[in-house]
Design a protein around this motif. Structure first.
Motif, short mmCIF file in Angstrom:
data_model
loop_
_atom_site.label_atom_id
_atom_site.label_comp_id
_atom_site.label_asym_id
_atom_site.label_seq_id
_atom_site.Cartn_x
_atom_site.Cartn_y
_atom_site.Cartn_z
N PHE A 265 0.83 -1.21 0.00
CA PHE A 265 0.00 0.00 0.00
C PHE A 265 0.87 1.26 0.00
CE2 PHE A 265 -1.79 3.32 2.79
CZ PHE A 265 -2.86 3.73 2.00
N ILE A 266 1.88 1.30 0.88
CA ILE A 266 2.75 2.47 0.95
C ILE A 266 3.56 2.61 -0.35
CG2 ILE A 266 4.67 3.56 2.18
CD1 ILE A 266 3.69 2.20 4.71
N LYS A 269 1.34 4.17 -2.83
CA LYS A 269 1.19 5.58 -2.47
C LYS A 269 2.40 6.39 -2.93
CE LYS A 269 0.80 8.79 1.38
NZ LYS A 269 0.84 9.03 2.82
N HIS A 273 2.50 9.41 -5.58
CA HIS A 273 3.07 10.71 -5.22
C HIS A 273 4.16 11.12 -6.22
CE1 HIS A 273 4.38 14.03 -2.70
NE2 HIS A 273 5.64 13.58 -2.79
N GLU A 293 -4.08 11.08 -4.91
CA GLU A 293 -3.05 11.01 -3.87
C GLU A 293 -3.68 10.56 -2.56
OE1 GLU A 293 0.79 12.61 -3.68
OE2 GLU A 293 -0.05 14.55 -4.27
N VAL A 294 -3.01 9.63 -1.89
CA VAL A 294 -3.51 9.07 -0.64
C VAL A 294 -3.20 10.03 0.50
CG1 VAL A 294 -3.43 7.10 0.92
CG2 VAL A 294 -3.11 6.75 -1.54
N SER A 295 -4.22 10.42 1.24
CA SER A 295 -4.02 11.35 2.36
C SER A 295 -3.46 10.62 3.57
CB SER A 295 -5.34 12.01 2.74
OG SER A 295 -6.25 11.05 3.26
N THR A 296 -2.89 11.38 4.51
CA THR A 296 -2.34 10.77 5.73
C THR A 296 -3.42 10.10 6.58
OG1 THR A 296 -0.54 12.40 5.77
CG2 THR A 296 -0.98 11.21 7.81
N SER A 299 -4.11 6.81 5.05
CA SER A 299 -2.99 5.91 5.30
C SER A 299 -3.07 5.31 6.70
CB SER A 299 -1.66 6.65 5.15
OG SER A 299 -1.50 7.13 3.84
#
Length: 400
Positions: A265-266, A269, A273, A293-296, A299
């Motif tokens: 997943f990361i 991300k 990004h 974009e994946v938000s914090t 995440s």
């Protein structure tokens, strides 16, 4: 948000102070920590990490706070996975139980130093080459796929045996421990003890762990202060956690799948990004790509959710329960038979009582899992040796 030099200084003093406290009051004198001691201090270190996160949230804002907690949880999960390898290394080198704390603390300090170096090198590279996000992302995806492939249990032993063979070829070594000394006198000569060799093995694996861990947290935040503190606090209390969950780690049979999902997943991300910040001429003409974009907060939700599912699934697995009992019986029997592991009567009594309780529970397992225990000839022989060793100790005449 910029972090002042004063805050950096106070944070570093706090971390160094915690490590010094750990060594002076817990590790300097070799002893076997009780379950209660390990539980209390594990809770204290987790509490300190959470309290620090609250401070980041209050003084740094919701963005920094969310990034810290996402980073801390991810790094903590990865550090728990590292404990599996530490267990293999400890068993391979037959480190005496009372001396394992010092080895672990060395590993933590070495890991903190190595990861700090990786952090500052990573920040410098990212600031100059934004395309590094592509490499980090692809590396994490590759690591995630590799985690899904089963590895042979002997791989760790082979690596350690290589270290031992190399050390014996280059230096004068001894096979016997001399307390927690790194050097001893053997046949009239100064020699390396296995304690030094196991520390080298732990240090080497720490560097490999950093290669996964640092890109993972950079995928959640590029704030150097958050990356450093989340990594440092995830390592704090790892020594106590080792003794707290020793015997329970085998129970988390799906942990590798959960970590693979998180790293994958990361990795995705990071690639997204990188596309958003793209400046590579052969991708979209050097212009940024309009991607999601994946938000914090998202995440953090995914990381916590995956870990929760992983832990619950592991604890509910019938096969996992039996595998944990089998591994526990094997470990307790091996440690009881091996007098180099510990000669402390209280610890040996604990090992034998645990072995008896585990055997009793294995007699009651479901028939479909029974062959995992009954058909393991090596385990049955090891348990028989433990019982024989206990009978020989019990039959010894008492000395007044």
């Amino acid at each position: 948000m910029e972090v002042s030099g004063l805050v950096w200084g106070l944070t570093i003093v706090l971390i160094v102070g915690l490590l010094a406290f750990d060594f002076i009051f817990h590790v300097r004198k070799a002893h076997i920590p009780t379950l209660r001691e390990a539980a209390i201090w594990s809770s204290i270190y987790v509490g300190l990490a959470l309290l620090f996160g609250v401070g980041v949230l209050v003084f740094g804002g919701s963005q920094m706070g969310s990034e810290y907690f996402a980073g801390y949880i991810t790094e903590k999960a990865l550090s728990v996975d590292n404990l599996f390898v530490f267990l293999i290394i400890m068993a391979s080198f037959k480190v005496p139980r009372a001396d394992q704390q010092k080895v672990l603390l060395f590993g933590i300090v070495f890991s903190l130093i190595a990861r700090t170096a990786f952090i500052f090198v990573g920040v410098a590279l990212i600031n100059r080459f934004s395309a590094l996000f592509y490499l980090f992302g692809l590396f994490l995806i590759f690591t995630a796929v590799k985690l899904l492939k089963p590895e042979g249990e002997g791989e760790g032993d082979e690596a350690n045996n290589f270290i031992i063979r190399l050390a014996k070829r280059l230096f004068h070594t001894t096979d016997e421990y001399d307390g927690d000394k790194l050097f001893t006198i053997h046949n009239g000569k100064r020699a390396l003890t296995p304690m030094l060799l196991v520390m080298v093995a732990i240090g080497g694996t720490d560097i490999l762990f950093a290669l996964d861990s640092i890109p993972a947290i950079f995928g959640l935040t590029q704030n150097t202060f958050i990356v450093f503190t989340a990594t440092a606090f995830s390592l704090m209390g790892l020594r106590q956690l080792y003794f707290l969950v020793d015997g329970l780690l085998d129970r988390l049979i799906y942990l590798s799948y959960g970590l693979a999902a998180i790293l994958g997943f990361i990795g995705v991300k990071l690639v997204l990004h990188a596309l958003h910040e793209n400046n590579l001429p052969f991708i979209n003409g050097g212009e940024h790509v309009d991607v999601f974009e994946v938000s914090t907060p998202l995440s953090l939700t995914v990381i916590v959710g995956v870990l929760a599912v992983t832990v619950v699934a592991s604890l509910m697995s019938g096969k996992g329960k039996v595998q944990n009992l089998v591994n526990g019986a094997r470990r307790d029997a091996a440690h009881y038979v091996d007098l180099s592991y510990t000669t402390d009567p209280a610890e040996r009594h604990r090992l034998y009582v645990d072995l008896q309780e585990t055997e009793s529970r294995l007699q009651k397992i479901e028939p479909k899992y029974a062959d995992m225990y009954t058909e393991d000839a090596e385990l049955q022989e090891l348990i028989a040796k433990a019982h024989e060793a206990h009978r020989s100790v019990s039959s010894e005449p008492e000395h007044s």
